[in-house]
Design an enzyme around this catalytic site. Structure first.
Site, PDB file in Angstrom:
ATOM      1  N   ASP A 293       0.830  -1.205   0.000  1.00  0.00           N
ATOM      2  CA  ASP A 293       0.000   0.000   0.000  1.00  0.00           C
ATOM      3  C   ASP A 293       0.869   1.261   0.000  1.00  0.00           C
ATOM      4  O   ASP A 293       0.551   2.241  -0.673  1.00  0.00           O
ATOM      5  CB  ASP A 293      -0.927   0.006   1.218  1.00  0.00           C
ATOM      6  CG  ASP A 293      -2.110  -0.943   1.060  1.00  0.00           C
ATOM      7  OD1 ASP A 293      -2.330  -1.433  -0.068  1.00  0.00           O
ATOM      8  OD2 ASP A 293      -2.802  -1.191   2.060  1.00  0.00           O
ATOM      9  N   MET A 320      24.877  12.025   2.458  1.00  0.00           N
ATOM     10  CA  MET A 320      23.454  11.961   2.140  1.00  0.00           C
ATOM     11  C   MET A 320      23.155  12.599   0.791  1.00  0.00           C
ATOM     12  O   MET A 320      22.438  12.033  -0.037  1.00  0.00           O
ATOM     13  CB  MET A 320      22.638  12.634   3.248  1.00  0.00           C
ATOM     14  CG  MET A 320      22.686  11.915   4.580  1.00  0.00           C
ATOM     15  SD  MET A 320      22.118  10.195   4.477  1.00  0.00           S
ATOM     16  CE  MET A 320      20.432  10.411   3.943  1.00  0.00           C
ATOM     17  N   ASP A 339      27.547  22.085  -4.101  1.00  0.00           N
ATOM     18  CA  ASP A 339      28.194  22.276  -2.801  1.00  0.00           C
ATOM     19  C   ASP A 339      28.910  23.612  -2.831  1.00  0.00           C
ATOM     20  O   ASP A 339      28.904  24.317  -3.845  1.00  0.00           O
ATOM     21  CB  ASP A 339      29.148  21.125  -2.474  1.00  0.00           C
ATOM     22  CG  ASP A 339      29.196  20.843  -0.971  1.00  0.00           C
ATOM     23  OD1 ASP A 339      29.375  21.812  -0.202  1.00  0.00           O
ATOM     24  OD2 ASP A 339      29.039  19.680  -0.565  1.00  0.00           O
ATOM     25  N   VAL A 396      22.236  19.780   3.358  1.00  0.00           N
ATOM     26  CA  VAL A 396      23.451  20.390   3.895  1.00  0.00           C
ATOM     27  C   VAL A 396      23.574  20.070   5.377  1.00  0.00           C
ATOM     28  O   VAL A 396      22.742  19.365   5.957  1.00  0.00           O
ATOM     29  CB  VAL A 396      23.463  21.914   3.653  1.00  0.00           C
ATOM     30  CG1 VAL A 396      23.353  22.213   2.158  1.00  0.00           C
ATOM     31  CG2 VAL A 396      22.338  22.613   4.410  1.00  0.00           C
ATOM     32  N   GLU A 398      23.515  19.761   9.310  1.00  0.00           N
ATOM     33  CA  GLU A 398      22.348  19.824  10.190  1.00  0.00           C
ATOM     34  C   GLU A 398      22.469  20.994  11.165  1.00  0.00           C
ATOM     35  O   GLU A 398      22.629  20.815  12.381  1.00  0.00           O
ATOM     36  CB  GLU A 398      22.208  18.481  10.940  1.00  0.00           C
ATOM     37  CG  GLU A 398      20.855  18.280  11.583  1.00  0.00           C
ATOM     38  CD  GLU A 398      19.779  17.796  10.623  1.00  0.00           C
ATOM     39  OE1 GLU A 398      18.719  17.377  11.095  1.00  0.00           O
ATOM     40  OE2 GLU A 398      19.978  17.854   9.392  1.00  0.00           O
ATOM     41  N   LYS A 403      21.289  25.811   6.738  1.00  0.00           N
ATOM     42  CA  LYS A 403      20.121  25.412   5.942  1.00  0.00           C
ATOM     43  C   LYS A 403      19.341  26.633   5.461  1.00  0.00           C
ATOM     44  O   LYS A 403      18.869  26.679   4.321  1.00  0.00           O
ATOM     45  CB  LYS A 403      19.218  24.490   6.765  1.00  0.00           C
ATOM     46  CG  LYS A 403      19.808  23.097   7.015  1.00  0.00           C
ATOM     47  CD  LYS A 403      18.832  22.225   7.782  1.00  0.00           C
ATOM     48  CE  LYS A 403      19.401  20.834   8.025  1.00  0.00           C
ATOM     49  NZ  LYS A 403      19.537  20.042   6.793  1.00  0.00           N
ATOM     50  N   SER A 425      17.002  15.324   9.547  1.00  0.00           N
ATOM     51  CA  SER A 425      16.548  14.151  10.282  1.00  0.00           C
ATOM     52  C   SER A 425      15.984  14.512  11.649  1.00  0.00           C
ATOM     53  O   SER A 425      15.386  13.664  12.314  1.00  0.00           O
ATOM     54  CB  SER A 425      17.703  13.158  10.461  1.00  0.00           C
ATOM     55  OG  SER A 425      18.778  13.766  11.148  1.00  0.00           O
ATOM     56  N   HIS A 446      13.056  12.903   4.395  1.00  0.00           N
ATOM     57  CA  HIS A 446      14.127  12.335   5.210  1.00  0.00           C
ATOM     58  C   HIS A 446      14.554  11.001   4.623  1.00  0.00           C
ATOM     59  O   HIS A 446      13.866   9.993   4.762  1.00  0.00           O
ATOM     60  CB  HIS A 446      13.632  12.173   6.653  1.00  0.00           C
ATOM     61  CG  HIS A 446      14.620  11.536   7.571  1.00  0.00           C
ATOM     62  ND1 HIS A 446      14.244  10.864   8.713  1.00  0.00           N
ATOM     63  CD2 HIS A 446      15.973  11.451   7.521  1.00  0.00           C
ATOM     64  CE1 HIS A 446      15.318  10.403   9.320  1.00  0.00           C
ATOM     65  NE2 HIS A 446      16.373  10.740   8.618  1.00  0.00           N
TER      66      HIS A 446
END
Length: 708
Positions: A293, A320, A339, A396, A398, A403, A425, A446
């Site tokens: 589903d 990531m 970057d 970028v 955390e 950000k 995250s 995420h």
């Protein structure tokens, strides 16, 4: 359901063609139609033989597993197995030769139907898979497959296919005797007809006088030794959490030397016992139906037109970001990897080069395919290169200010109308969205590390995220071949918040003086991929420390640190042991080996009285479910199904339990609440069950499928 015709040579062609479905399944209606068609052919004196095939791309996918949930009694499930066994046995002994013309994948009940035919021919299709994967659903073959599979090949080859659920290419199925011939797809029906016209016999191997199972029977010392090793191997691999593999081995041992009718009786008995277990129900409900589903985007707002994607932007070329860029390019999308300087962006592209080279070495991709994927990734340090992107994903560092800057610069280059997503995250999406001109077009995506292996994407809806934005984000996740789960904005969201309790509890146990080897072994015995201390090392202890520091700064006096905070601070601030990436954490990492750090005994002296392994396992599993129940109560997740799927795919929560909230039903709500209240009294208030669990005590209702 079934197309039927008789050709000029007197061959009945029985073609499976279940309407309204992309695949043929052995549901009740289709099976009844098949039996009626076969009986018609058998009763017709002009019919010399029968070819069974499919009008769809695959042969038959297997049983409709929803039928296994309709009646959860041992007697009812056993009766269903006996009924289909009687049908197949009657057809194979009716005196007319039957050929299975396997044009595509044949799994589970589909292969069992083919095994009930006297001859099996498969089309030479590299995508075709043939097997009996019932064990992955917590059951065993219940339509003659366990017995017929032994008769078709040597026991030593049959057993791994049953207990591991292996899906074989046609060439391997031919080598093992599961199919008798492999022919070009265009010749499949002609070859099937030719076998009948050449005098093919309506006789199964097990009906021949003097038949012996290839490789020996249960009384042979070699067979007994093999099965003993197989049982030990299964126990070591499953820690006793999955009844199906052991029951399959018992079924094989008891049935291997038995006449066919006795063997089928044994198989049906074990099918009923196994399919009625809570583990089977969990694997079917969560591990199969709920996952399907999610992949089909059942949570997608239906009123929003489907979004098409051509060009993707990824901000940040670290682990990531480079992984996300690889996933996008591998899915055929042009990808800008940005970057702060070109060298970093090119290093991120090199990550894709490494992964693709590995695929070429393994034969999964050719050199031209590798170059085509790499050509889709454009490394850059210039935000202007993002112009024309359909979606930009920020991955970028955390940290809020970094950000925010990346978000503002993207808006200047692209305009505010594209979809913007953050891969954070832990940081709340609604706060990050304040830096995008249109917060309604801002969402969290995420991803999980390593991106190329992890299927889940946690889709986080902010306070202002629109239904259109949500739908388009889900379209993107599906476009790159990932599985989405929708959650609502919260600190840590769902996955990070709940998963963290696993390794935090491991550290709490360590601080209490519990032997670290006991902690780790208990974690693995629950079915988790790693023990909690090993997981903490993988996550990185300094990252966990930064999250604690950031959360403390954000919440101020209202912040309650996790029970693991003193342990984390010791390792990061005083010992400098930051986890696997640094080569030292709770473990030492050297020479490709991982060993518990001997210094743990100095910093965490062992308590004189050690808990038993079951009590440690209980703490490690219960704490995750308590936190998940709080998330459900707070509306972070909107139903138990989403929570279960997120846990199964996000951090490898043990599938036998059905997911982090199905585990509550597996234990039983009343018992779970009582055990949590006892743990809250002995270990701390973090175990206190929330009201949405306590209100179910004594009602006899399950938590499964509950909504906020």
């Amino acid at each position: 359901m079934i197309d039927y015709r008789v050709d000029d040579d007197g061959i009945a062609i029985v073609t499976w063609n279940v309407p309204g479905s992309p695949v043929n399944t052995l549901n009740d209606a289709a099976t009844a139609a098949y039996v009626a068609a076969m009986d018609k052919a058998i009763a017709d004196p002009a019919v010399k033989g029968i070819v069974v095939t499919s009008a769809k791309g695959d042969f038959i996918a297997g049983a409709d597993v929803k039928d296994f949930l309709a009646d959860r009694s041992v007697a009812g499930l056993e009766a269903g197995s006996r009924a289909i066994n009687r049908v197949f046995r009657r057809l194979e002994t009716a005196g007319k030769p039957m050929v299975a013309a396997i044009n595509g994948t044949a799994l589970g009940g589909g292969l069992e139907l083919a095994l009930a035919c006297h001859y099996r021919i498969a089309a030479d299709n590299p995508k075709t898979r043939i097997g009996l994967p019932e064990v992955t659903l917590g059951v065993l073959p219940g339509a003659g497959g366990a017995h017929a599979n032994q008769a078709a090949q040597a026991l030593r080859a049959a057993v791994p296919l049953l207990v591991e659920g292996t899906r074989l290419p046609v060439a391997d199925a031919l080598k093992l005797g599961i199919v008798h011939a492999v022919v070009p797809a265009g010749e499949l029906l002609d070859k099937a007809r030719a076998w009948i016209l050449a005098g093919g016999k309506a006789e199964q191997p097990w009906d021949r006088k003097g038949f012996r199972v290839p490789g020996g029977n249960a009384g042979d010392p070699g067979v007994q030794e093999f099965l003993s090793v197989a049982i030990a191997t299964v126990h070591a691999r499953t820690a006793g959490n999955y009844p199906a593999p052991i029951n399959i081995l018992s079924c094989v041992y008891e049935g291997v030397s038995s006449p066919i009718e006795v063997g089928l009786d044994i198989e049906s008995r074990y099918f009923g016992i196994t399919a009625a277990t809570v583990q089977a129900e969990n694997l079917i409900r969560s591990g199969f139906l709920a996952l399907n589903d999610a992949r089909k985007l059942k949570r997608r707002p239906a009123s929003v037109p489907r979004a098409e994607y051509r060009k993707i932007g990824v901000l940040g070329a670290g682990l990531m970001g480079s992984g996300i860029a690889y996933a996008c390019a591998r899915a055929g999308l042009d990808t800008v990897l940005l970057d702060r300087d070109l060298a970093l962006a090119e290093r991120g592209k090199a990550h894709s080069d490494k992964l693709l080279t590995r695929e070429v070495e393994r034969g999964k991709l050719d050199a031209a395919g590798r170059e085509a994927v790499l050509a889709r990734i454009t490394p850059t340090a210039d935000y202007a290169a993002l112009a024309g992107c359909d979606i930009v994903i920020e991955a970028v560092f955390e940290q809020r200010d970094i950000k925010a800057e990346a978000t503002r610069r993207t808006a200047e280059a692209t305009g505010p109308d594209i979809l913007f997503a953050s891969n954070t995250s832990t940081l709340p999406i609604s706060g990050l969205a304040e830096h995008w001109p249109r917060p309604d077009n801002f969402i969290g995506l995420h991803f999980f590390s390593p991106v190329h292996r992890m299927a889940l994407v946690e889709v986080i809806r902010g306070r202002q995220t629109s239904e259109t934005c949500l739908a388009q984000a889900l379209d993107f996740v599906a476009r790159i071949g990932k599985t989405p789960v929708v959650v609502n904005d919260s600190r840590g969201f769902f996955t990070s918040r709940v998963f963290a309790t696993y390794f935090e509890e491991g550290m709490a146990l360590l601080a209490e003086g519990v032997n670290p080897a006991l902690i780790e072994n208990a974690g693995r015995q629950t079915g988790m991929p790693l023990g909690p201390l090993a997981v903490a090392d993988e996550v990185a202890l300094d990252l966990v420390h930064k999250i604690i520091v950031q959360t403390r700064a954000d919440l101020g006096a209202g912040y309650t640190p996790p029970v693991s905070a003193p342990v984390i601070e010791l390792f990061v601030e005083r010992l400098g042991r930051l986890g696997k990436k640094a080569g030292k954490g709770f473990y030492d990492y050297a020479d490709g080996q991982r060993r518990l750090w001997p210094g743990l005994a100095e910093h965490f002296p062992r308590a004189a009285q050690q808990p038993d392994v079951d009590s440690v396992k209980r703490r490690l599993l219960h704490i995750q479910s308590v936190e998940a129940a709080r998330c459900l109560a707070e509306g972070v997740v909107e139903n138990t199904t989403d929570a279960d799927v997120a846990s199964l795919l996000g951090w490898g929560y043990p599938a036998w339990a059905g997911g982090v909230l199905s585990y509550v039903d597996t234990v039983g709500v009343d018992r779970f609440v009582a055990e949590c209240e006892a743990l809250a009294a002995s270990a701390g208030p973090r175990f206190a069950p929330p009201d949405n669990l306590k209100k179910r005590v004594g009602t006899g209702t399950q938590l499964r499928a509950a909504s906020r």
